[in-house]
Design a protein around this motif. Structure first.
Motif, PDB file in Angstrom:
ATOM      1  N   GLY A  73      -8.002  26.056  -0.341  1.00 30.16           N
ATOM      2  CA  GLY A  73      -7.505  24.990   0.182  1.00 30.16           C
ATOM      3  C   GLY A  73      -6.981  23.853  -1.026  1.00 30.16           C
ATOM      4  O   GLY A  73      -5.793  22.934  -0.431  1.00 30.16           O
ATOM      5  N   ARG A  74      -7.814  24.014  -1.785  1.00 31.47           N
ATOM      6  CA  ARG A  74      -7.553  22.865  -3.512  1.00 31.47           C
ATOM      7  C   ARG A  74      -6.091  23.492  -3.593  1.00 31.47           C
ATOM      8  O   ARG A  74      -5.498  23.190  -3.869  1.00 31.47           O
ATOM      9  N   GLU A  75      -6.276  25.152  -3.696  1.00 28.35           N
ATOM     10  CA  GLU A  75      -4.905  25.461  -4.473  1.00 28.35           C
ATOM     11  C   GLU A  75      -3.907  25.177  -3.682  1.00 28.35           C
ATOM     12  O   GLU A  75      -2.792  24.567  -3.594  1.00 28.35           O
ATOM     13  N   LEU A  76      -4.071  25.266  -2.032  1.00 28.47           N
ATOM     14  CA  LEU A  76      -3.143  24.890  -1.393  1.00 28.47           C
ATOM     15  C   LEU A  76      -2.610  23.530  -1.871  1.00 28.47           C
ATOM     16  O   LEU A  76      -0.980  22.984  -1.844  1.00 28.47           O
ATOM     17  N   GLN A  77      -3.249  22.237  -1.605  1.00 27.79           N
ATOM     18  CA  GLN A  77      -2.839  20.785  -2.142  1.00 27.79           C
ATOM     19  C   GLN A  77      -2.431  21.230  -3.450  1.00 27.79           C
ATOM     20  O   GLN A  77      -1.451  20.023  -3.429  1.00 27.79           O
ATOM     21  N   GLN A  78      -2.725  21.303  -4.000  1.00 28.84           N
ATOM     22  CA  GLN A  78      -2.066  21.598  -5.395  1.00 28.84           C
ATOM     23  C   GLN A  78      -1.164  22.247  -6.178  1.00 28.84           C
ATOM     24  O   GLN A  78       0.211  22.678  -6.421  1.00 28.84           O
ATOM     25  N   ASP A  79      -0.517  23.406  -4.252  1.00 29.08           N
ATOM     26  CA  ASP A  79       1.180  23.844  -4.424  1.00 29.08           C
ATOM     27  C   ASP A  79       1.034  24.966  -5.632  1.00 29.08           C
ATOM     28  O   ASP A  79       1.807  25.169  -6.216  1.00 29.08           O
ATOM     29  N   LYS A  80       0.004  25.285  -5.274  1.00 27.07           N
ATOM     30  CA  LYS A  80      -0.417  26.448  -6.498  1.00 27.07           C
ATOM     31  C   LYS A  80       1.264  28.118  -6.005  1.00 27.07           C
ATOM     32  O   LYS A  80       0.690  29.353  -6.301  1.00 27.07           O
ATOM     33  N   PHE A  81       0.023  27.846  -4.631  1.00 28.77           N
ATOM     34  CA  PHE A  81       0.982  29.517  -3.854  1.00 28.77           C
ATOM     35  C   PHE A  81       2.142  29.206  -3.408  1.00 28.77           C
ATOM     36  O   PHE A  81       2.610  27.858  -2.688  1.00 28.77           O
ATOM     37  N   ASP A  82       3.600  29.885  -3.403  1.00 25.00           N
ATOM     38  CA  ASP A  82       4.751  29.250  -3.184  1.00 25.00           C
ATOM     39  C   ASP A  82       4.537  30.831  -1.655  1.00 25.00           C
ATOM     40  O   ASP A  82       5.813  30.079  -0.815  1.00 25.00           O
ATOM     41  N   ILE A  83       3.680  31.326  -1.910  1.00 21.94           N
ATOM     42  CA  ILE A  83       3.873  32.331  -0.379  1.00 21.94           C
ATOM     43  C   ILE A  83       2.538  32.860   0.064  1.00 21.94           C
ATOM     44  O   ILE A  83       2.104  32.751  -0.460  1.00 21.94           O
ATOM     45  N   ALA A  84       2.059  32.084   1.532  1.00 16.97           N
ATOM     46  CA  ALA A  84       0.332  32.163   1.797  1.00 16.97           C
ATOM     47  C   ALA A  84       0.679  33.043   3.288  1.00 16.97           C
ATOM     48  O   ALA A  84       0.539  32.244   3.931  1.00 16.97           O
ATOM     49  N   PHE A  85      -1.077  33.486   2.875  1.00 16.88           N
ATOM     50  CA  PHE A  85      -0.765  33.241   4.297  1.00 16.88           C
ATOM     51  C   PHE A  85      -2.270  32.831   4.798  1.00 16.88           C
ATOM     52  O   PHE A  85      -3.341  32.935   3.463  1.00 16.88           O
ATOM     53  N   ILE A  86      -2.259  32.343   5.570  1.00 16.73           N
ATOM     54  CA  ILE A  86      -3.535  31.383   5.509  1.00 16.73           C
ATOM     55  C   ILE A  86      -4.402  31.202   6.880  1.00 16.73           C
ATOM     56  O   ILE A  86      -3.849  32.280   8.125  1.00 16.73           O
ATOM     57  N   GLN A  87      -5.451  30.659   7.329  1.00 16.12           N
ATOM     58  CA  GLN A  87      -5.981  30.876   8.519  1.00 16.12           C
ATOM     59  C   GLN A  87      -5.952  29.795   9.135  1.00 16.12           C
ATOM     60  O   GLN A  87      -5.394  28.459   9.183  1.00 16.12           O
ATOM     61  N   PRO A  88      -6.303  29.924  10.559  1.00 17.31           N
ATOM     62  CA  PRO A  88      -5.160  28.787  11.629  1.00 17.31           C
ATOM     63  C   PRO A  88      -5.917  27.640  11.266  1.00 17.31           C
ATOM     64  O   PRO A  88      -5.357  26.649  11.366  1.00 17.31           O
ATOM     65  N   PHE A  89      -7.969  27.250  10.888  1.00 14.45           N
ATOM     66  CA  PHE A  89      -7.658  26.140  11.094  1.00 14.45           C
ATOM     67  C   PHE A  89      -7.081  25.231   9.297  1.00 14.45           C
ATOM     68  O   PHE A  89      -7.769  23.785   9.252  1.00 14.45           O
ATOM     69  N   ASP A  90      -6.445  26.403   8.454  1.00 17.09           N
ATOM     70  CA  ASP A  90      -5.898  25.096   8.001  1.00 17.09           C
ATOM     71  C   ASP A  90      -4.204  24.891   7.689  1.00 17.09           C
ATOM     72  O   ASP A  90      -3.894  24.741   7.040  1.00 17.09           O
ATOM     73  N   PHE A  91      -3.863  24.497   9.006  1.00 18.68           N
ATOM     74  CA  PHE A  91      -2.154  24.521   9.425  1.00 18.68           C
ATOM     75  C   PHE A  91      -2.041  23.084   9.609  1.00 18.68           C
ATOM     76  O   PHE A  91      -1.285  23.213   8.517  1.00 18.68           O
ATOM     77  N   HIS A  92      -2.888  22.526   9.662  1.00 21.80           N
ATOM     78  CA  HIS A  92      -2.348  20.856  10.193  1.00 21.80           C
ATOM     79  C   HIS A  92      -2.705  20.695   8.251  1.00 21.80           C
ATOM     80  O   HIS A  92      -1.736  19.785   8.181  1.00 21.80           O
ATOM     81  N   HIS A  93      -3.438  21.084   7.525  1.00 27.49           N
ATOM     82  CA  HIS A  93      -3.677  20.610   6.117  1.00 27.49           C
ATOM     83  C   HIS A  93      -2.531  21.476   5.868  1.00 27.49           C
ATOM     84  O   HIS A  93      -1.421  20.805   4.507  1.00 27.49           O
ATOM     85  N   ALA A  94      -2.310  22.592   5.842  1.00 27.00           N
ATOM     86  CA  ALA A  94      -1.239  23.279   5.150  1.00 27.00           C
ATOM     87  C   ALA A  94       0.668  22.699   5.072  1.00 27.00           C
ATOM     88  O   ALA A  94       1.253  22.201   4.686  1.00 27.00           O
ATOM     89  N   VAL A  95       0.287  23.067   6.815  1.00 23.79           N
ATOM     90  CA  VAL A  95       1.502  22.174   7.026  1.00 23.79           C
ATOM     91  C   VAL A  95       2.261  21.233   7.619  1.00 23.79           C
ATOM     92  O   VAL A  95       3.414  20.250   7.152  1.00 23.79           O
ATOM     93  N   GLN A  96       1.239  20.376   8.314  1.00 22.31           N
ATOM     94  CA  GLN A  96       1.921  18.755   8.990  1.00 22.31           C
ATOM     95  C   GLN A  96       0.876  17.639   7.828  1.00 22.31           C
ATOM     96  O   GLN A  96       1.834  17.466   6.870  1.00 22.31           O
ATOM     97  N   ALA A  97       0.089  18.014   6.719  1.00 19.27           N
ATOM     98  CA  ALA A  97       0.392  17.239   5.749  1.00 19.27           C
ATOM     99  C   ALA A  97       0.900  17.731   4.433  1.00 19.27           C
ATOM    100  O   ALA A  97       1.137  16.748   3.702  1.00 19.27           O
ATOM    101  N   LEU A  98       0.747  19.108   3.427  1.00 17.13           N
ATOM    102  CA  LEU A  98       1.225  19.400   2.492  1.00 17.13           C
ATOM    103  C   LEU A  98       2.837  19.596   2.575  1.00 17.13           C
ATOM    104  O   LEU A  98       3.229  19.596   1.447  1.00 17.13           O
ATOM    105  N   GLY A  99       4.068  20.138   3.818  1.00 18.58           N
ATOM    106  CA  GLY A  99       4.871  19.955   3.920  1.00 18.58           C
ATOM    107  C   GLY A  99       4.916  22.024   3.587  1.00 18.58           C
ATOM    108  O   GLY A  99       6.165  22.077   3.059  1.00 18.58           O
TER     109      GLY A  99
END
Length: 525
Positions: A73-99
C-alpha cells in the motif's frame, strides 16, 4: 523478509525475454503484484506476464512485490508501480485517492472459502468452535471476509475461535495441511495451486458472500497508447491458447473491463470487526516453540528433557512444539502462537517486534563449518567455484553465514557456485554422502546432535564468522514474575547435576543472561 530481500529474489529470478532487439532504456516500467503468495511463487507464476508485457510495450518491465500488504500500500502511495495487480480493498485507495487507472478486473466475483483437509473430522462451520483458524495477512480481502463471516455466524474471533494471521495464502494452507490449524480462509486460485503443488485434497466448509475481485491498474502517468495495449492484452487472454495456458498457471479465470460501481460495497465492508477478549494469559499450559533446525522427532528427543524443569518453574505444564519450516516458524512468532521460544539469533529482532522478551542466551558463540568427503580434492572455500553446495534452510544461521563466507572468498552465488537448500541439517549432509553436492555447511554442535554415521567420512574445509548463540524468550503476555522464574530456572542448570544433564541432552552448552544490545546489532545476512 524485508522488501529488499523480496525484490532481490524477484530481480535475480525474474523471467526476461531478450530474444528481441533491446528496447530503448528511456522508459522502464515496474509491474507490482500484491503479496498474496510467496516471493518465489510470484516470480514463477508472474514472470511470464512481465516478459510478455516487455515484448508488447517494447520497454523493460521489472517484476516486483513486497513482504507485506501494508508495504504494498505504501508503494502504491509513492507511485512506485507503473502497472499493479491489486486486491479489491485497495481499490478506493489506489483508484479514487491516488489516481491509478483501472484496466482489467477478474471476471468472476471473489468468494473466500474456509477449507479443511479432506480427511478432517470437521463438517460444518460450527464444528470449528474452539479451534484455530488460519488466514492470510490481516489486510487481505480474504481475511476481512472470513472474520466478518465468522462473527455473523456466532463465532467471534478471539472468543469462540482463535485467528492466526499468516504471511501469505500458501502459508495459510500449509498450516491446515500440517495440522497446525483446523481450517484456512482463502480464495479458489491459491487452493488450486496448493493442491496441484502438494498433491493435496482440501474440502470447503463455508463460502463467504461475493465481492468484486482483484484488478489491474496502471499509473496515471502511463501513456494512453501503452495503457490501451495493456488492456487489450489482458482482456484477450481467454481468446488465445497462450493466454489460456497463462491463466491456468495463475489459477485465474480471465479478465473483463472494470465494473467500477461494484467496488462501492467495499467501503462498508472495510470497517474493522471487533475481536472478543482472549484468555491466553490464563491458559492451562504453556507452549514452547523450538526453531526447526532438526527434524521434529529429533527435536523432541533432544529437548523433551527440559520440559519437567520448566513446567515446575512455571507451575503449569509446558508442551513442546515446532513448525514445519523456518518460514512457518516466523509466521508462528508473528501470530504469537508460542508462549515460550527457543530461537536462532537472527530471529531475535522479529521476536521482540512481536512481543517476546529474552530469558537466557547460549553462552558460546555459534558459527558454520563446511564439510566435504574425506577424499575430496577441495582444500579451501575458494575451491567451491563451479560446484554445488548444500545448505540447511535459506534463513538458518549456517546458511546466512555460509553465503557470507562464499562472498568473502570471492564467489558469487548463482554464478560461481550453486546452492541447494535442504529442509534440515541432516539432509544437507546426506547430499554430500550421496555425491549430489561437494560440501554442506552446518555446525559442529549440530553435527554432534545427529546420528554418528552422519559425520563419518567427512572432513572440515573452512569456518565462518561467529555470531551470538540461540535464545530462550517469553511472550510479554506472561506475567513478569513468571518470566523471572523461568529465566532463573534456565540460568541455574549449569550449577546442578540435574541441570547439567538437561544441558548435555540439548547439546547447546550453558546459558547466561542476555545482552540485548549484542542481538540488536546483528546484521541482516
Amino acid at each position: 523478509m524485508t522488501r529488499f530481500g523480496v525484490v532481490l529474489i524477484l530481480l535475480l529470478l525474474s523471467f526476461r525475454a531478450w530474444s528481441h532487439d533491446p528496447a530503448p532504456l528511456s522508459v522502464k516500467y515496474t509491474l507490482g503484484i500484491f503479496p498474496y503468495m510467496e516471493a518465489r511463487q510470484t516470480v514463477e507464476l508472474w514472470g511470464p506476464v512481465a516478459a510478455d508485457m516487455e515484448r508488447l510495450l517494447g520497454h523493460p518491465v521489472k517484476l516486483e512485490s513486497t513482504a507485506t500488504f501494508s508495504e504494498f500500500g505504501r508503494e502504491l502511495q509513492q507511485d512506485k508501480f507503473d502497472i499493479a495487480f491489486i486486491q479489491p480493498f485497495d481499490f478506493h485507495h489506489a483508484v479514487q485517492a491516488l489516481g491509478y487507472v483501472p484496466l482489467a478486473q477478474l471476471s468472476v466475483p471473489l468468494v473466500t472459502e474456509i477449507v479443511v483437509r479432506d480427511d478432517s473430522p470437521y463438517r460444518t462451520l460450527q464444528d470449528l468452535r474452539g479451534t484455530t483458524i488460519a488466514v492470510p495477512p490481516e489486510e487481505s480481502a480474504n481475511s476481512r471476509m472470513v472474520i466478518r463471516s465468522l462473527s455473523s455466524q456466532g463465532l467471534v474471533p478471539g472468543r469462540n475461535v482463535d485467528i492466526k494471521f499468516l504471511k501469505s495464502h500458501d502459508s495459510c494452507l500449509q498450516q491446515v495441511w500440517s495440522g497446525l490449524a483446523s481450517a484456512c480462509g482463502t480464495a479458489r486460485p491459491p487452493i488450486m495451486i496448493f493442491e496441484k503443488r502438494m498433491k493435496a485434497k482440501l474440502r470447503t466448509l463455508f463460502k463467504t458472500p461475493e465481492i468484486p475481485h482483484a484488478l489491474f491498474v496502471v499509473s496515471k502517468h502511463m501513456s494512453v497508447a501503452d495503457r490501451e495495449k495493456l488492456q487489450a492484452y489482458m482482456l484477450g487472454w481467454n481468446a488465445t491458447q497462450e493466454g489460456r495456458v497463462l491463466l491456468k498457471n495463475l489459477g485465474l479465470p480471465g479478465f473483463m473491463r472494470p465494473q467500477i460501481d461494484q467496488y462501492a460495497v467495499l467501503n462498508k465492508l472495510a470497517e474493522p470487526v471487533s475481536f472478543g477478549a482472549t484468555s491466553k494469559t490464563q491458559a492451562k499450559e504453556l507452549l514452547l516453540g523450538i526453531f526447526p533446525f532438526l527434524g521434529a522427532r529429533k527435536l523432541v528427543q533432544n529437548f523433551s528433557g527440559i520440559l519437567p524443569a520448566i513446567s515446575r518453574a512455571a507451575g503449569k505444564p509446558v508442551q513442546l512444539r515446532t513448525s514445519s519450516s523456518f518460514d512457518a516458524f516466523a509466521d508462528d512468532i508473528a501470530s504469537q502462537r508460542f508462549d515460550l521460544l527457543l530461537i536462532q539469533p537472527f530471529d531475535y529482532a522479529t521476536a521482540v517486534k512481536h512481543g517476546y522478551e529474552p530469558l537466557a542466551r547460549m553462552k558460546n558463540m555459534i558459527d558454520g563449518t563446511f564439510f566435504v568427503k574425506s577424499d575430496s580434492a577441495i582444500k579451501q572455500v575458494a575451491d567451491f567455484k563451479g560446484k554445488v553446495i548444500a545448505m540447511p534452510p535459506f534463513n538458518s544461521v549456517q546458511s546466512r553465514l555460509g553465503r557470507l563466507a562464499l562472498r568473502e572468498a570471492g564467489l558469487k552465488v548463482g554464478t560461481d557456485v550453486k546452492i541447494r537448500y535442504m529442509n534440515t541439517h541432516e539432509s544437507c549432509l546426506q547430499q554430500v554422502h550421496l555425491g549430489l553436492a561437494v560440501a554442506c555447511i552446518t555446525s559442529e554442535i549440530t553435527l554432534d546432535m545427529l546420528p554418528p554415521e552422519t559425520g563419518t567420512g567427512l572432513r572440515k574445509v573452512g569456518k565462518t564468522e561467529k555470531v551470538p548463540g540461540v535464545v530462550f524468550m517469553a511472550a510479554k503476555r506472561i506475567p513478569l514474575k513468571l518470566m523471572q522464574q523461568l529465566s532463573q530456572e534456565i540460568l541455574s542448570w549449569k550449577h546442578s547435576a540435574d541441570g547439567k544433564k538437561i544441558l548435555a541432552a540439548m547439546g547447546l552448552g550453558e546459558f547466561d543472561e542476555v545482552d540485548k544490545e549484542v542481538y540488536r546489532k546483528l546484521p541482516e545476512l
